[in-house]
Design a protein around this motif. Sequence first.
Motif, PDB file in Angstrom:
ATOM      1  N   GLU C   7       0.911  -1.082  -0.305  1.00 22.56           N
ATOM      2  CA  GLU C   7       0.347   0.228   0.197  1.00 22.56           C
ATOM      3  C   GLU C   7       0.853   1.143   0.211  1.00 22.56           C
ATOM      4  O   GLU C   7       1.771   1.222   1.218  1.00 22.56           O
ATOM      5  CB  GLU C   7      -0.610   0.128   1.126  1.00 22.56           C
ATOM      6  CG  GLU C   7      -1.991  -1.323   1.364  1.00 22.56           C
ATOM      7  CD  GLU C   7      -2.775  -1.106   2.716  1.00 22.56           C
ATOM      8  OE1 GLU C   7      -2.846  -0.412   3.324  1.00 22.56           O
ATOM      9  OE2 GLU C   7      -3.530  -1.891   2.564  1.00 22.56           O
ATOM     10  N   TRP C   9       0.329   5.356   0.815  1.00 21.70           N
ATOM     11  CA  TRP C   9      -0.304   6.429   1.908  1.00 21.70           C
ATOM     12  C   TRP C   9      -0.232   7.854   0.848  1.00 21.70           C
ATOM     13  O   TRP C   9       1.158   8.399   0.352  1.00 21.70           O
ATOM     14  CB  TRP C   9       0.070   6.018   2.504  1.00 21.70           C
ATOM     15  CG  TRP C   9      -0.571   4.984   3.720  1.00 21.70           C
ATOM     16  CD1 TRP C   9      -0.519   3.700   3.058  1.00 21.70           C
ATOM     17  CD2 TRP C   9      -1.671   5.304   4.237  1.00 21.70           C
ATOM     18  NE1 TRP C   9      -0.389   2.943   4.146  1.00 21.70           N
ATOM     19  CE2 TRP C   9      -1.860   3.211   4.688  1.00 21.70           C
ATOM     20  CE3 TRP C   9      -2.994   5.413   4.555  1.00 21.70           C
ATOM     21  CZ2 TRP C   9      -2.769   3.156   4.598  1.00 21.70           C
ATOM     22  CZ3 TRP C   9      -4.206   5.193   4.982  1.00 21.70           C
ATOM     23  CH2 TRP C   9      -4.169   3.661   5.289  1.00 21.70           C
ATOM     24  N   ASN C  11      -1.558  12.088   1.416  1.00 24.46           N
ATOM     25  CA  ASN C  11      -2.077  13.140   2.490  1.00 24.46           C
ATOM     26  C   ASN C  11      -1.670  14.402   1.523  1.00 24.46           C
ATOM     27  O   ASN C  11      -0.671  15.236   2.123  1.00 24.46           O
ATOM     28  CB  ASN C  11      -2.117  13.179   3.772  1.00 24.46           C
ATOM     29  CG  ASN C  11      -2.855  13.805   4.668  1.00 24.46           C
ATOM     30  OD1 ASN C  11      -3.769  14.840   3.443  1.00 24.46           O
ATOM     31  ND2 ASN C  11      -2.846  13.945   5.731  1.00 24.46           N
ATOM     32  N   LYS C 128      -5.423  11.377   4.939  1.00 26.54           N
ATOM     33  CA  LYS C 128      -5.291  10.021   4.040  1.00 26.54           C
ATOM     34  C   LYS C 128      -5.858   9.350   3.320  1.00 26.54           C
ATOM     35  O   LYS C 128      -6.451   8.921   4.042  1.00 26.54           O
ATOM     36  CB  LYS C 128      -4.691   9.365   5.461  1.00 26.54           C
ATOM     37  CG  LYS C 128      -2.929  10.395   6.103  1.00 26.54           C
ATOM     38  CD  LYS C 128      -3.254   9.497   7.351  1.00 26.54           C
ATOM     39  CE  LYS C 128      -1.798   8.578   7.482  1.00 26.54           C
ATOM     40  NZ  LYS C 128      -1.391   7.380   8.916  1.00 26.54           N
ATOM     41  N   LYS C 129      -5.335   8.854   2.009  1.00 28.69           N
ATOM     42  CA  LYS C 129      -6.066   7.919   0.790  1.00 28.69           C
ATOM     43  C   LYS C 129      -4.620   6.457   0.874  1.00 28.69           C
ATOM     44  O   LYS C 129      -3.277   6.946   0.692  1.00 28.69           O
ATOM     45  CB  LYS C 129      -6.756   8.784   0.062  1.00 28.69           C
ATOM     46  CG  LYS C 129      -7.243   9.401   1.259  1.00 28.69           C
ATOM     47  CD  LYS C 129      -7.785  10.025   0.098  1.00 28.69           C
ATOM     48  CE  LYS C 129      -9.404   9.594  -1.173  1.00 28.69           C
ATOM     49  NZ  LYS C 129      -9.979  10.185  -1.472  1.00 28.69           N
ATOM     50  N   ARG C 130      -5.445   5.581   0.307  1.00 26.24           N
ATOM     51  CA  ARG C 130      -4.296   4.337  -0.170  1.00 26.24           C
ATOM     52  C   ARG C 130      -4.458   3.872  -2.145  1.00 26.24           C
ATOM     53  O   ARG C 130      -5.386   4.246  -1.991  1.00 26.24           O
ATOM     54  CB  ARG C 130      -4.172   3.641   0.511  1.00 26.24           C
ATOM     55  CG  ARG C 130      -4.223   3.507   2.005  1.00 26.24           C
ATOM     56  CD  ARG C 130      -4.388   1.745   2.862  1.00 26.24           C
ATOM     57  NE  ARG C 130      -5.710   1.734   3.243  1.00 26.24           N
ATOM     58  CZ  ARG C 130      -6.398   1.056   3.466  1.00 26.24           C
ATOM     59  NH1 ARG C 130      -5.909   0.144   3.695  1.00 26.24           N
ATOM     60  NH2 ARG C 130      -7.341   1.454   3.661  1.00 26.24           N
TER      61      ARG C 130
END
Lengths: 138, 138, 138
Positions: C7, C9, C11, C128-130
Amino acid sequence: MKTYRKELWFNTPNRRDFVNITGQVRQCLAESSVKEGLCLVNAMHITASVFINDDEPGLHHDFETWLEKLAPEKPYSQYHHNSGEDNADAHLKRTVMGREVVVAITNGELDFGPWEQIFYGEFDGRRKKRVLVKIIGE
Amino acid sequence: MKTYRKELWFNTPNRRDFVNITGQVRQCLAESSVKEGLCLVNAMHITASVFINDDEPGLHHDFETWLEKLAPEKPYSQYHHNSGEDNADAHLKRTVMGREVVVAITNGELDFGPWEQIFYGEFDGRRKKRVLVKIIGE
Amino acid sequence: MKTYRKELWFNTPNRRDFVNITGQVRQCLAESSVKEGLCLVNAMHITASVFINDDEPGLHHDFETWLEKLAPEKPYSQYHHNSGEDNADAHLKRTVMGREVVVAITNGELDFGPWEQIFYGEFDGRRKKRVLVKIIGE
């Protein structure tokens, strides 16, 4: 696991064109001897597309008209990308139509519905450009 | 390498509809017993779509309104494809929404973020049509 | 068959942003030690995108302007999804740009044409996103 790779080359006489490449992809699949797996077909250029739809000239005319409405070629000055270039619209049109398709391979065949055909979509042609065919499976 | 194939059938009562097929794809994955790999889910028809987004009715209403703005169904006479047919808009709408999704399989599960759901997008329904699920991995 | 999962990450400081992640995906490929196969890169959120295009700031400006024309952020009240939320436009923008890319792996490299670069497209940032990277092959 077997893998297969081939580049298909195009040089369309017009700025924009649609080319049915289903036969060429089938030939790749035959050469790969893969019976079960996945077949990725993608434009290697960012102003071109690979997509699946109908091989019907009226529809292709509709695609051309529709893409020109969504992302017009001219005036060139409307796009920031067009400083020294004139193909910003081609980047946008390719985005609508898509870069790639992934096709299932079953019993050594492209696993297609009745009307599915693979097309190369050219939006900035009149020069040599490539499509990649990558097959993995057994 | 393991492979799995299944067709899912649909016959929506309306011309356009969105159907959440996440549960059916999960069932396919369980049947495949694949723990690590890739899952391809694609419409087998060129007036339908498979896509991933939110299962929220307000959003689906927004998709319908937005697609009608980008590629209106009527007047039928605006499209060259509509000589004997009336579904040119469905070909264009499916192009916006996409033909296929490829989903990672990890530890025997669809490897999804918190809100990802798989939908069948129908744009020329009221007849039997199919989606293909193809899984490869180990 | 080898498989690899990671993953990434993000932001982003702005609601909308494009981030070149080609280097990070190359790092994943190196860690996977896969030489032949497929690399799936997908947004794990439904208001973000992964796509391939040119790393050219003028073009990114054009994408922003164009997406705002096709699916404007405001007025928020134009979208049914925006009851308690304000990100309906982000769902639509991500649909245009696409959820995922599948890239061929050949000789241990991303098998790219001359200008292909992978981008994370954020349309509802400031949190925060992945992104998921999944590699299968040998």
